[in-house]
Write a protein that holds these residues in place. Structure first.
Motif, PDB file in Angstrom:
ATOM      1  N   UNK A 154       0.826  -1.204   0.000  1.00  0.00           N
ATOM      2  CA  UNK A 154       0.000   0.000   0.000  1.00  0.00           C
ATOM      3  C   UNK A 154       0.860   1.254   0.000  1.00  0.00           C
ATOM      4  N   UNK A 155       1.964   1.198   0.701  1.00  0.00           N
ATOM      5  CA  UNK A 155       2.963   2.268   0.798  1.00  0.00           C
ATOM      6  C   UNK A 155       4.312   1.562   0.919  1.00  0.00           C
ATOM      7  N   UNK A 156       5.421   2.286   0.805  1.00  0.00           N
ATOM      8  CA  UNK A 156       6.719   1.604   0.919  1.00  0.00           C
ATOM      9  C   UNK A 156       6.901   0.804   2.209  1.00  0.00           C
ATOM     10  N   UNK A 157       6.290   1.242   3.313  1.00  0.00           N
ATOM     11  CA  UNK A 157       6.451   0.508   4.573  1.00  0.00           C
ATOM     12  C   UNK A 157       5.142  -0.061   5.109  1.00  0.00           C
ATOM     13  N   UNK A 158       4.084  -0.073   4.285  1.00  0.00           N
ATOM     14  CA  UNK A 158       2.783  -0.595   4.723  1.00  0.00           C
ATOM     15  C   UNK A 158       2.292  -1.618   3.696  1.00  0.00           C
ATOM     16  N   UNK A 159       2.011  -2.831   4.176  1.00  0.00           N
ATOM     17  CA  UNK A 159       1.631  -3.924   3.285  1.00  0.00           C
ATOM     18  C   UNK A 159       0.372  -4.616   3.783  1.00  0.00           C
ATOM     19  N   UNK A 160      -0.510  -4.956   2.847  1.00  0.00           N
ATOM     20  CA  UNK A 160      -1.729  -5.710   3.139  1.00  0.00           C
ATOM     21  C   UNK A 160      -1.459  -7.179   2.817  1.00  0.00           C
ATOM     22  N   UNK A 161      -1.899  -8.063   3.719  1.00  0.00           N
ATOM     23  CA  UNK A 161      -1.770  -9.508   3.514  1.00  0.00           C
ATOM     24  C   UNK A 161      -3.131 -10.153   3.706  1.00  0.00           C
ATOM     25  N   UNK A 162      -3.528 -11.001   2.764  1.00  0.00           N
ATOM     26  CA  UNK A 162      -4.712 -11.847   2.939  1.00  0.00           C
ATOM     27  C   UNK A 162      -4.171 -13.239   3.220  1.00  0.00           C
ATOM     28  N   UNK A 163      -4.575 -13.805   4.352  1.00  0.00           N
ATOM     29  CA  UNK A 163      -4.003 -15.064   4.829  1.00  0.00           C
ATOM     30  C   UNK A 163      -5.092 -16.119   4.954  1.00  0.00           C
ATOM     31  N   UNK A 164      -4.794 -17.300   4.454  1.00  0.00           N
ATOM     32  CA  UNK A 164      -5.717 -18.428   4.542  1.00  0.00           C
ATOM     33  C   UNK A 164      -5.691 -18.981   5.966  1.00  0.00           C
ATOM     34  N   UNK A 165      -6.792 -18.802   6.684  1.00  0.00           N
ATOM     35  CA  UNK A 165      -6.903 -19.264   8.072  1.00  0.00           C
ATOM     36  C   UNK A 165      -8.379 -19.523   8.367  1.00  0.00           C
ATOM     37  N   UNK A 166      -8.933 -20.644   7.868  1.00  0.00           N
ATOM     38  CA  UNK A 166     -10.372 -20.904   7.957  1.00  0.00           C
ATOM     39  C   UNK A 166     -10.958 -20.869   9.370  1.00  0.00           C
ATOM     40  N   UNK A 167     -10.274 -21.463  10.338  1.00  0.00           N
ATOM     41  CA  UNK A 167     -10.814 -21.484  11.702  1.00  0.00           C
ATOM     42  C   UNK A 167     -10.814 -20.092  12.327  1.00  0.00           C
ATOM     43  N   UNK A 168      -9.779 -19.321  12.050  1.00  0.00           N
ATOM     44  CA  UNK A 168      -9.701 -17.948  12.559  1.00  0.00           C
ATOM     45  C   UNK A 168     -10.793 -17.099  11.912  1.00  0.00           C
ATOM     46  N   UNK A 169     -10.952 -17.218  10.596  1.00  0.00           N
ATOM     47  CA  UNK A 169     -11.954 -16.427   9.876  1.00  0.00           C
ATOM     48  C   UNK A 169     -13.371 -16.727  10.362  1.00  0.00           C
ATOM     49  N   UNK A 170     -13.628 -17.971  10.744  1.00  0.00           N
ATOM     50  CA  UNK A 170     -14.967 -18.354  11.240  1.00  0.00           C
ATOM     51  C   UNK A 170     -15.303 -17.697  12.567  1.00  0.00           C
ATOM     52  N   UNK A 171     -14.297 -17.552  13.429  1.00  0.00           N
ATOM     53  CA  UNK A 171     -14.540 -17.070  14.784  1.00  0.00           C
ATOM     54  C   UNK A 171     -14.134 -15.611  15.000  1.00  0.00           C
ATOM     55  N   UNK A 172     -13.591 -14.960  13.977  1.00  0.00           N
ATOM     56  CA  UNK A 172     -13.087 -13.596  14.124  1.00  0.00           C
ATOM     57  C   UNK A 172     -14.203 -12.609  14.452  1.00  0.00           C
ATOM     58  N   UNK A 173     -13.862 -11.617  15.250  1.00  0.00           N
ATOM     59  CA  UNK A 173     -14.773 -10.536  15.619  1.00  0.00           C
ATOM     60  C   UNK A 173     -14.027  -9.214  15.438  1.00  0.00           C
ATOM     61  N   UNK A 174     -14.746  -8.115  15.196  1.00  0.00           N
ATOM     62  CA  UNK A 174     -14.090  -6.817  15.033  1.00  0.00           C
ATOM     63  C   UNK A 174     -13.204  -6.483  16.231  1.00  0.00           C
ATOM     64  N   UNK A 175     -12.021  -5.967  15.955  1.00  0.00           N
ATOM     65  CA  UNK A 175     -11.097  -5.540  17.008  1.00  0.00           C
ATOM     66  C   UNK A 175     -10.172  -6.625  17.527  1.00  0.00           C
ATOM     67  N   UNK A 176     -10.315  -7.856  17.048  1.00  0.00           N
ATOM     68  CA  UNK A 176      -9.445  -8.926  17.538  1.00  0.00           C
ATOM     69  C   UNK A 176      -8.083  -8.907  16.857  1.00  0.00           C
ATOM     70  N   UNK A 177      -7.155  -9.617  17.480  1.00  0.00           N
ATOM     71  CA  UNK A 177      -5.786  -9.733  16.989  1.00  0.00           C
ATOM     72  C   UNK A 177      -5.506 -11.169  16.596  1.00  0.00           C
ATOM     73  N   UNK A 178      -4.492 -11.342  15.768  1.00  0.00           N
ATOM     74  CA  UNK A 178      -3.896 -12.659  15.554  1.00  0.00           C
ATOM     75  C   UNK A 178      -2.465 -12.571  16.088  1.00  0.00           C
ATOM     76  N   UNK A 179      -1.908 -13.697  16.439  1.00  0.00           N
ATOM     77  CA  UNK A 179      -0.495 -13.762  16.813  1.00  0.00           C
ATOM     78  C   UNK A 179       0.226 -14.369  15.623  1.00  0.00           C
ATOM     79  N   UNK A 180       1.199 -13.649  15.100  1.00  0.00           N
ATOM     80  CA  UNK A 180       1.846 -14.022  13.856  1.00  0.00           C
ATOM     81  C   UNK A 180       3.305 -14.398  14.108  1.00  0.00           C
ATOM     82  N   UNK A 181       3.763 -15.453  13.419  1.00  0.00           N
ATOM     83  CA  UNK A 181       5.184 -15.844  13.422  1.00  0.00           C
ATOM     84  C   UNK A 181       5.581 -16.121  11.990  1.00  0.00           C
TER      85      UNK A 181
END
Length: 84
Positions: free
Chosen positions: A10-37
């Motif tokens: 989106x910008x030189x230091x800002x990137x959008x990622x769409x990630x395949x995570x079916x169980x997370x997507x099913x239970x996600x709610x606005x304002x939640x976080x994921x833990x990424x490694x």
């Protein structure tokens, strides 16, 4: 593992990622976080979920490159996988 479906700079230091995570997507709610490694021994960082699509089984995050882990993430491409 969670596959990166789409990566868009989106910008030189800002990137959008769409990630395949079916169980997370099913239970996600606005304002939640994921833990990424990026790899097996990588640091665990919290990232806010920007949007989610339970039907596609994906979550979207927007990340500002600011440190070692986000630099590693920026080097990854669509098709690469993140660790659990």
């Amino acid at each position: 593992m969670y596959r990166i479906v789409r990566k868009e700079e989106l910008r030189p230091t800002v990137t959008l990622y769409e990630i395949e995570a079916p169980l997370v997507a099913k239970k996600a709610k606005p304002g939640q976080f994921i833990i990424l490694r990026t790899d097996e021994g990588g640091e665990r960082i919290p990232i806010t979920i920007n949007s989610y699509d339970p039907e596609k089984g994906t979550v979207t995050i927007i990340v500002q490159t600011a440190g070692a882990t986000t630099e590693k993430l920026k080097a990854m491409r669509a098709g690469d996988s993140l660790r659990q």
